[in-house]
Design an enzyme around this catalytic site. Structure first.
Site, PDB file in Angstrom:
ATOM      1  N   SER A  43      67.341  -2.360 128.688  1.00 53.84           N
ATOM      2  CA  SER A  43      67.728  -2.642 127.477  1.00 53.84           C
ATOM      3  C   SER A  43      69.185  -3.140 127.573  1.00 53.84           C
ATOM      4  CB  SER A  43      67.802  -1.270 126.685  1.00 53.84           C
ATOM      5  OG  SER A  43      68.775  -0.602 127.435  1.00 53.84           O
ATOM      6  N   GLY A  44      69.778  -3.183 128.605  1.00 56.89           N
ATOM      7  CA  GLY A  44      71.103  -3.600 128.763  1.00 56.89           C
ATOM      8  C   GLY A  44      72.234  -2.459 128.698  1.00 56.89           C
ATOM      9  N   GLY A  45      71.442  -1.337 128.225  1.00 58.73           N
ATOM     10  CA  GLY A  45      72.202  -0.006 128.145  1.00 58.73           C
ATOM     11  C   GLY A  45      72.858   0.346 129.391  1.00 58.73           C
ATOM     12  N   VAL A  46      73.627   1.306 129.485  1.00 55.97           N
ATOM     13  CA  VAL A  46      74.220   1.587 130.912  1.00 55.97           C
ATOM     14  C   VAL A  46      73.134   2.453 131.910  1.00 55.97           C
ATOM     15  CG1 VAL A  46      75.885   3.178 132.058  1.00 55.97           C
ATOM     16  CG2 VAL A  46      76.327   2.370 129.868  1.00 55.97           C
ATOM     17  N   ASP A  47      72.284   3.207 131.457  1.00 57.96           N
ATOM     18  CA  ASP A  47      71.242   3.898 132.103  1.00 57.96           C
ATOM     19  C   ASP A  47      70.241   2.920 132.716  1.00 57.96           C
ATOM     20  OD1 ASP A  47      72.818   5.848 131.224  1.00 57.96           O
ATOM     21  OD2 ASP A  47      71.195   6.809 129.698  1.00 57.96           O
ATOM     22  N   SER A  48      69.487   1.924 131.804  1.00 61.86           N
ATOM     23  CA  SER A  48      68.474   1.232 132.526  1.00 61.86           C
ATOM     24  C   SER A  48      69.198   0.053 133.354  1.00 61.86           C
ATOM     25  CB  SER A  48      67.635   0.585 131.384  1.00 61.86           C
ATOM     26  OG  SER A  48      68.356  -0.262 130.491  1.00 61.86           O
ATOM     27  N   SER A  49      70.400  -0.305 132.983  1.00 60.51           N
ATOM     28  CA  SER A  49      71.081  -1.353 133.730  1.00 60.51           C
ATOM     29  C   SER A  49      71.442  -0.807 135.142  1.00 60.51           C
ATOM     30  CB  SER A  49      72.248  -1.734 133.117  1.00 60.51           C
ATOM     31  OG  SER A  49      72.217  -2.324 131.917  1.00 60.51           O
ATOM     32  N   CYS A  86      80.989  34.443 130.665  1.00 59.46           N
ATOM     33  CA  CYS A  86      80.865  35.004 129.191  1.00 59.46           C
ATOM     34  C   CYS A  86      79.593  35.859 129.248  1.00 59.46           C
ATOM     35  CB  CYS A  86      80.775  33.995 128.502  1.00 59.46           C
ATOM     36  SG  CYS A  86      80.958  34.392 126.475  1.00 59.46           S
ATOM     37  N   TYR A  87      78.672  35.509 128.716  1.00 63.13           N
ATOM     38  CA  TYR A  87      77.106  36.211 128.616  1.00 63.13           C
ATOM     39  C   TYR A  87      76.962  36.482 130.080  1.00 63.13           C
ATOM     40  CZ  TYR A  87      72.733  37.666 128.196  1.00 63.13           C
ATOM     41  OH  TYR A  87      71.367  38.345 127.989  1.00 63.13           O
ATOM     42  N   GLY A  99      75.929  32.443 126.981  1.00 67.28           N
ATOM     43  CA  GLY A  99      74.474  32.411 126.146  1.00 67.28           C
ATOM     44  C   GLY A  99      74.910  33.048 124.812  1.00 67.28           C
ATOM     45  N   GLU A 147      85.389  26.600 132.472  1.00 71.02           N
ATOM     46  CA  GLU A 147      84.907  25.063 132.474  1.00 71.02           C
ATOM     47  C   GLU A 147      85.418  24.425 131.279  1.00 71.02           C
ATOM     48  OE1 GLU A 147      83.310  27.725 131.558  1.00 71.02           O
ATOM     49  OE2 GLU A 147      81.832  27.495 130.095  1.00 71.02           O
ATOM     50  N   LYS A 192      76.011  11.349 132.921  1.00 69.07           N
ATOM     51  CA  LYS A 192      76.615   9.894 132.468  1.00 69.07           C
ATOM     52  C   LYS A 192      77.756   9.354 133.375  1.00 69.07           C
ATOM     53  CE  LYS A 192      75.591   7.033 129.146  1.00 69.07           C
ATOM     54  NZ  LYS A 192      74.158   6.754 128.446  1.00 69.07           N
ATOM     55  N   HIS A 238      85.980  30.904 129.572  1.00 65.61           N
ATOM     56  CA  HIS A 238      85.565  29.937 130.090  1.00 65.61           C
ATOM     57  C   HIS A 238      86.232  29.064 130.842  1.00 65.61           C
ATOM     58  CE1 HIS A 238      81.657  30.331 127.555  1.00 65.61           C
ATOM     59  NE2 HIS A 238      82.375  31.072 126.771  1.00 65.61           N
TER      60      HIS A 238
END
Ligand code: XMP
Length: 510
Positions: free
Chosen positions: A222-228, A81-82, A54, A170, A366, A168
């Site tokens: 929409s044809g985008g990845v998420d809505s598809s 870290c923080y 943070g 990650e 994603k 870090h």
């Protein structure tokens, strides 16, 4: 199922931490530090907690703190870290601040005896980004790593299973970050590592089948990845009860509308309503040049079209949205009930009457959405599709949006995408497209003077689209794209390449 709680103290890598945990097949969820009580944590069945980094100093008034009781809850903790400094502070160690002790970037770290560092050589490279540091480890803690500037780059109270690292793990620049996280997850927390986004999706399909079958479900595709992926997942669950409405505003890329229709209706047999609304969008955009006005008009018109279609369908039980986990986290409310107004479908909940919202992807990142898409049979080009703005090509056409100018841009964009397509997947930028500017320049073709438009090519590399670097794509690709566009697309006589990063420029031009 093992679950790791990522307690968010506002650091920039917090989503990355959760992703790294999930990459090791352990489910991780992010909660804001002030959004979950110690009782909820204790009763939540978590296998471990990670305190994130943070931007604050533990001594700042108002800096994020947590109830020190959590250290005695018997749940393994890793502070980063923080988060590490906070553990030191909570356990009454000493945190200091000194200009000459700050570290930023790759740093050599010397690690000692610790379950976290078993797979590490004595010295390795880690990624540091801090000003404050742990000056003295609290009683009961032993120091397990140091750097030249940091007298306590890692510490632990192994008896209580509390671990802290100043660096870090990650971030990929930390050479053995993956091993350190794995040691925490498997050796300390005892996780099994058997979580898979695809299994979760399969369970969701069963759940929705029970809850929704026989009831109307509506989704704006929409044809985008998420809505598809959301559409395919719900289609598996409820089949014909799902109706997808695909509003074609005429501002899609070349051939895209047909491709979406052919894919969903043709290949997957999804009940799809394609609304060809190009005329009405263009009518409303006539004469408009201001970017924000364009966006507003398109958003409004989109909702109107959807509302009309919704009325035809009648009462809808569930309105489905392709919200994904970063959207949920970024809304700032963690896992609490959030109804996200997605860019592309913002406002729909107000105009459609429905009983509930369904967001099948709200727990997934994603890359996980992509792997679920693959599992459901979505072809690779749609799974790896680049992001595309809701207002479509309207924000890539500087000045007025007309049918001719849309065609010009679609053609130029198709050429550029085809040329980039020659590169290996790994070499391709994360987003690339053409822009049609409103600048005319003088050119010469044969013996005649031309005065055509200038097209700009844009390609960026990025992790999260919050910041982005312009891509160093090979000159040969630029050369071919430029030569083909000026030869093949009537009306464009000059091509330029955009070498602006974000910030200060945005990815899109409008
Ligand atoms: P900017 O231009 O803000 O873009 O740097 C960052 C990313 O967001 C996409 N973008 C949008 N996506 N609706 C969307 O769904 C929008 O209105 C919109 N505007 C920008 C852009 O393509 C890039 O990936």
């Amino acid at each position: 199922m093992d679950r790791i709680l990522v307690l968010d103290f506002g650091g920039q890598y917090n989503q990355l931490i959760a992703r790294r945990v999930r990459e090791q097949h352990v489910y991780a969820e992010i909660r804001p530090y002030d959004g979950i009580s110690p009782e909820e944590i204790s009763e939540g069945g978590y296998s471990g907690i990670i305190f994130t980094g943070g931007p604050n100093s533990v001594y700042d008034p108002g800096s994020p703190h947590y109830d020190p009781e959590i250290l005695d809850a018997g749940i393994p903790i890793l502070g980063i870290c923080y988060g590490a400094q906070l553990i030191a502070w909570m356990a009454r160690g000493e945190v200091g601040s000194a200009e000459n002790s700050s570290e930023y970037g790759k740093t050599a770290v010397r690690t000692g005896e610790s379950v976290l560092f078993r797979e590490l050589p004595g010295e390795s490279v880690c990624w540091m980004s801090h000003t404050d540091y742990i000056r003295r480890a609290p009683a009961g803690f032993s120091v397990t790593a140091v750097t030249d500037k940091c007298p306590c780059a890692a510490m632990e109270d192994a008896g209580r299973k509390i671990y802290a690292v100043q660096f870090h793990p990650e971030v990929t620049h930390t050479e053995y970050g993956r091993q350190i996280l794995a040691a925490f997850l498997f050796s300390v927390c005892g996780c099994a590592g058997d979580w898979d986004a695809r299994d979760s999706a399969a369970r969701l399909i069963e759940k929705y089948r029970e809850e929704l079958a026989g009831r109307k479900v509506l989704l704006a595709l929409s044809g985008g990845v998420d809505s598809s992926v959301a559409a395919l997942l719900l289609h598996r669950a409820v089949g014909e009860d799902l109706t997808c409405v695909f509003v074609d505003h005429g501002l899609l890329r070349k051939g895209e509308g047909d491709r979406v229709e052919e894919m969903f209706r043709g290949r997957f047999g999804v009940k799809l309503i394609r609304v060809d609304a190009a005329d009405r969008f263009l009518e409303r955009l006539a004469g408009v040049t201001d970017p924000e006005t364009k966006r507003r008009i398109i958003g409004e018109e989109f909702i109107r079209v959807f509302e009309e279609e919704g009325k035809k369908i009648g009462h809808v039980h569930a309105l489905a949205q392709g919200t994904i986990y970063p959207d949920v986290i970024e809304s700032g409310k963690g896992a609490s009930a959030v109804i996200k107004s997605h860019h592309n479908v913002g406002g729909l909940p107000d105009v459609i009457s429905f009983d509930r919202i369904v967001e099948p992807l709200r727990d997934f990142f994603k890359d996980e959405v992509r792997s679920i898409g693959r599992m459901l049979g979505l072809p690779e080009d749609m799974v790896t599709r680049q992001p595309f703005p809701g207002p479509g090509l309207a924000v890539r056409i500087i000045g007025e949006v007309t049918r001719d100018r849309i065609t010009m841009l679609q053609e130029a964009d198709a050429v550029f995408r085809e040329e980039i397509g020659r590169l290996d997947m790994t070499e391709r930028p994360d987003q690339y497209f053409a822009v049609l500017t409103d600048t005319h320049t003088v050119g010469v073709m044969g013996d005649a003077r031309t005065y055509g438009y200038t097209a700009a090519l844009r390609a960026v590399s990025t992790d999260d689209f919050m910041t982005a670097e312009w891509s160093r794509i090979p000159y040969e690709i630029l050369e071919r794209a430029s030569s083909r566009i000026t030869n093949e697309v009537a009306g464009i006589s000059r091509v330029v390449y955009d070498i602006s990063s974000k910030p200060p420029a945005t990815v899109e031009w409008e």
